[in-house]
Design an enzyme around this catalytic site. Structure first.
Site, mmCIF file in Angstrom:
data_model
loop_
_atom_site.group_PDB
_atom_site.id
_atom_site.type_symbol
_atom_site.label_atom_id
_atom_site.label_comp_id
_atom_site.label_asym_id
_atom_site.label_seq_id
_atom_site.Cartn_x
_atom_site.Cartn_y
_atom_site.Cartn_z
ATOM 1 N N LYS A 256 2.764 -4.229 6.307
ATOM 2 C CA LYS A 256 2.913 -4.176 5.057
ATOM 3 C C LYS A 256 4.639 -3.979 4.353
ATOM 4 O O LYS A 256 5.015 -4.660 3.750
ATOM 5 C CB LYS A 256 2.180 -3.293 4.158
ATOM 6 C CG LYS A 256 0.804 -2.690 4.440
ATOM 7 C CD LYS A 256 0.485 -4.316 3.226
ATOM 8 C CE LYS A 256 -1.146 -4.354 2.655
ATOM 9 N NZ LYS A 256 -1.286 -5.653 2.321
ATOM 10 N N TYR B 247 -1.045 -0.853 10.036
ATOM 11 C CA TYR B 247 -0.449 -1.615 9.206
ATOM 12 C C TYR B 247 0.113 -1.020 7.983
ATOM 13 O O TYR B 247 0.690 -2.692 7.397
ATOM 14 C CB TYR B 247 -2.337 -0.939 8.219
ATOM 15 C CG TYR B 247 -2.621 -1.123 7.006
ATOM 16 C CD1 TYR B 247 -3.139 -1.196 6.993
ATOM 17 C CD2 TYR B 247 -2.218 -0.149 6.018
ATOM 18 C CE1 TYR B 247 -3.368 -2.377 5.445
ATOM 19 C CE2 TYR B 247 -2.550 -0.185 5.228
ATOM 20 C CZ TYR B 247 -3.366 -1.795 3.997
ATOM 21 O OH TYR B 247 -3.786 -1.899 2.619
ATOM 22 N N SER C 166 0.484 -0.917 -0.114
ATOM 23 C CA SER C 166 0.105 0.098 -0.109
ATOM 24 C C SER C 166 0.797 1.148 0.160
ATOM 25 O O SER C 166 1.427 0.841 0.189
ATOM 26 C CB SER C 166 -1.084 -0.196 1.445
ATOM 27 O OG SER C 166 -1.401 1.111 1.790
ATOM 28 N N SER C 167 -0.019 2.688 -0.178
ATOM 29 C CA SER C 167 0.574 3.460 -0.187
ATOM 30 C C SER C 167 1.054 4.116 0.994
ATOM 31 O O SER C 167 2.186 4.605 0.980
ATOM 32 C CB SER C 167 0.270 4.730 -0.987
ATOM 33 O OG SER C 167 -1.266 5.082 -0.826
ATOM 34 N N CYS C 168 0.558 3.736 2.149
ATOM 35 C CA CYS C 168 1.204 4.100 3.465
ATOM 36 C C CYS C 168 2.018 3.871 3.963
ATOM 37 O O CYS C 168 2.195 4.075 5.278
ATOM 38 C CB CYS C 168 -0.058 2.813 4.390
ATOM 39 S SG CYS C 168 -1.998 3.428 3.878
ATOM 40 N N HIS D 248 -13.061 3.227 3.181
ATOM 41 C CA HIS D 248 -12.554 3.873 2.401
ATOM 42 C C HIS D 248 -13.066 4.974 2.119
ATOM 43 O O HIS D 248 -13.982 5.460 1.507
ATOM 44 C CB HIS D 248 -11.228 3.245 1.390
ATOM 45 C CG HIS D 248 -10.590 2.614 1.624
ATOM 46 N ND1 HIS D 248 -10.520 1.559 1.068
ATOM 47 C CD2 HIS D 248 -8.710 2.908 2.524
ATOM 48 C CE1 HIS D 248 -9.232 1.185 1.599
ATOM 49 N NE2 HIS D 248 -9.325 1.628 2.352
HETATM 50 N N1 LIG Z 1 -8.648 -0.324 -1.273
HETATM 51 C C1 LIG Z 1 -7.897 0.092 -1.627
HETATM 52 O O1 LIG Z 1 -7.726 1.141 -1.742
HETATM 53 C C2 LIG Z 1 -6.298 -0.587 -1.013
HETATM 54 C C3 LIG Z 1 -5.269 0.333 -1.319
HETATM 55 C C4 LIG Z 1 -3.982 0.106 -1.615
HETATM 56 C C5 LIG Z 1 -3.766 -1.120 -1.369
HETATM 57 N N2 LIG Z 1 -4.596 -2.394 -0.775
HETATM 58 C C6 LIG Z 1 -4.224 -3.353 -1.052
HETATM 59 O O2 LIG Z 1 -4.593 -4.749 -2.032
HETATM 60 C C7 LIG Z 1 -5.128 -5.744 -1.269
HETATM 61 C C8 LIG Z 1 -7.077 -6.381 -1.418
HETATM 62 O O3 LIG Z 1 -7.170 -5.114 -0.570
HETATM 63 P P1 LIG Z 1 -9.536 -5.239 -0.966
HETATM 64 O O4 LIG Z 1 -9.079 -3.538 -0.678
HETATM 65 O O5 LIG Z 1 -9.633 -5.703 -2.387
HETATM 66 O O6 LIG Z 1 -9.599 -5.668 0.288
HETATM 67 P P2 LIG Z 1 -11.253 -6.108 0.881
HETATM 68 O O7 LIG Z 1 -11.941 -6.205 -0.155
HETATM 69 O O8 LIG Z 1 -11.164 -6.215 2.118
HETATM 70 O O9 LIG Z 1 -10.144 -7.958 0.345
HETATM 71 C C9 LIG Z 1 -9.447 -8.515 0.779
HETATM 72 C C10 LIG Z 1 -10.173 -9.471 1.673
HETATM 73 O O10 LIG Z 1 -9.171 -10.521 2.517
HETATM 74 C C11 LIG Z 1 -9.831 -10.862 2.898
HETATM 75 N N3 LIG Z 1 -9.104 -11.924 3.925
HETATM 76 C C12 LIG Z 1 -9.001 -11.003 4.445
HETATM 77 N N4 LIG Z 1 -8.838 -11.340 6.583
HETATM 78 C C13 LIG Z 1 -8.584 -12.489 5.963
HETATM 79 C C14 LIG Z 1 -8.224 -14.186 6.765
HETATM 80 N N5 LIG Z 1 -7.526 -14.460 8.268
HETATM 81 N N6 LIG Z 1 -8.266 -14.852 5.616
HETATM 82 C C15 LIG Z 1 -8.591 -15.299 4.882
HETATM 83 N N7 LIG Z 1 -9.285 -14.391 3.972
HETATM 84 C C16 LIG Z 1 -8.617 -13.029 4.338
HETATM 85 C C17 LIG Z 1 -10.968 -10.443 2.951
HETATM 86 O O11 LIG Z 1 -12.100 -11.650 3.164
HETATM 87 P P3 LIG Z 1 -13.361 -11.435 3.947
HETATM 88 O O12 LIG Z 1 -14.173 -9.797 3.956
HETATM 89 O O13 LIG Z 1 -14.432 -12.483 4.114
HETATM 90 O O14 LIG Z 1 -12.226 -11.403 5.855
HETATM 91 C C18 LIG Z 1 -11.223 -9.400 1.684
HETATM 92 O O15 LIG Z 1 -11.960 -11.259 0.757
HETATM 93 C C19 LIG Z 1 -4.754 -5.674 0.541
HETATM 94 O O16 LIG Z 1 -3.396 -5.771 0.700
HETATM 95 C C20 LIG Z 1 -5.120 -3.759 0.580
HETATM 96 O O17 LIG Z 1 -3.533 -3.928 1.214
HETATM 97 C C21 LIG Z 1 -6.085 -1.728 -1.446
#
Ligand SMILES: NC(=O)c1ccc[n+]([C@@H]2O[C@H](COP(=O)([O-])OP(=O)(O)OC[C@H]3O[C@@H](n4cnc5c(N)ncnc54)[C@H](OP(=O)(O)O)[C@@H]3O)[C@@H](O)[C@H]2O)c1
Length: 329
Positions: free
Chosen positions: A143, A139, A110-112, A186
């Protein structure tokens, strides 16, 4: 480039916003041996369960898009969960992937990870050059540990075992499949919900946290999925040309200019067709004043974002409305 469509690819977090976009994109490209498990079927924070999964399934490649993710309120309210769950998930997945013989893995950071006062736009070499933003430090630390874990496995096992674990650092993402929770989401999904509810209830005003002057960059999730696969498919010579053993990650941003939260709010209000007043509560935290990624390394390799903000927001609002329909059915 030829694609080995029979590669067994495990997408961790396939029901999340990014994971589901990666699945869509891999399928579009002809990969047809994709593997996934829901959180309920496989808790990635459980070491034994993850060990058994990898030993049985033996994937060839892994996209690690599972994580505990949230906005400023969630990060500030649940810091213990953010550091614990993210460290556990990534430690288990990366280590067990290695033990089961996975050679190619992509970690989503992440950019964080970059310091609060990093020069803008933030380039990869800003990592560990200053203090992190306190609201999401746990967080961010998780990362950073994920990146360093991938790097360490490459350094120790790259030559002996052919390990090639890469990392991408996305800017703020949005799109279909986002989390529209009223508090834990977000900024874009939170504002879509707020403006939609205000429109439906004829509320005269929507008050937004912070001053509205913070500048942010946003990338549509399908672009992020394309970037992830692009990075995974790059041959090692190309990847190594723009990275180094201790700086092995690539930024993924929109590439154009960033915008203020005030401008973002006005655009979302237009997409949702909310016509009331928008005001700001400056007693609430703003987060960093600017977050804008320098994505020139990835651009130099040939990748560019395609989806503009306004049309991405239109698609996201349609997704939000569909979800409301499902809940009310
Ligand atoms: N969204 C953003 O703006 C953003 C920005 C920068 C980086 N990222 C990175 O991109 C990646 C994906 O983000 P996203 O936005 O797609 O997040 P998300 O929509 O919350 O999806 C994360 C997924 O991970 C699953 N998960 C979490 N903990 C788990 C565990 N213990 N066991 C199995 N599954 C688990 C969740 O399942 P449940 O929902 O069932 O818990 C969910 O399906 C992450 O690494 C995040 O840090 C996201």
């Amino acid at each position: 480039m030829t694609i080995d469509c029979m590669q067994k690819i495990y997408i961790a977090g396939h029901r999340g916003m990014v994971g589901s976009a990666i699945v869509r994109e891999l399928s579009n490209k002809g990969y047809n041996n994709l593997v996934y498990r829901t959180h309920q079927e496989l808790d990635l924070a459980n070491q034994v369960a993850v060990e058994n999964f990898f030993a049985q399934v033996k994937p060839d490649q892994v996209y690690l898009a599972a994580a505990k993710v949230g906005g400023i309120y969630a990060n500030n309210t649940y810091p213990a969960e953010f550091i614990y769950e993210n460290l556990m998930v990534q430690n288990n997945v990366i280590h067990q992937a290695f033990l089961s013989g996975v050679k190619k893995l992509l970690f989503l950071g992440s950019s964080c990870i970059y310091p609060k006062l990093a020069p803008q736009p933030m380039s990869e070499d800003a990592l560990l050059m200053g203090k992190l933003e306190p609201t999401n430090e746990p967080y961010a630390i998780a990362k950073i540990a994920g990146i360093k874990m991938c790097e360490s496995y490459n350094r120790q096992y790259g030559k002996s075992h052919g390990v090639d674990y890469r990392s991408v650092m996305p800017t703020n993402l949005f799109g279909p499949g986002d989390n529209y929770h009223p508090e834990n989401s977000h900024v874009i999904p939170a504002l879509i919900r707020r403006f939609h509810e205000a429109k439906v209830t004829n509320a005269p005003e929507v008050v937004i946290w912070g001053t509205g002057s913070q500048r942010r960059e946003f990338l549509y999730v399908d672009d992020m999925a394309k970037a992830s696969i692009f990075v995974m498919e790059l041959n090692k010579i190309q990847y190594d040309e723009v990275t180094s053993p201790l700086q092995s990650y690539l930024n993924v941003g929109f590439g154009g200019a960033d915008i203020t939260i005030t401008e973002l709010a006005a655009t979302i209000a237009k997409v949702v067709n909310y016509q009331g007043k928008i005001s700001f509560d400056s007693t609430k935290p703003d987060g960093p004043s600017q977050k804008w990624m320098n994505s020139s390394k990835l651009n130099q390799l040939g990748w560019k974002a395609q989806q503009d903000l306004q049309s991405g927001l239109n698609k996201t609002y349609i997704d939000f409305c569909k979800k409301l329909d499902t809940v009310s059915e």
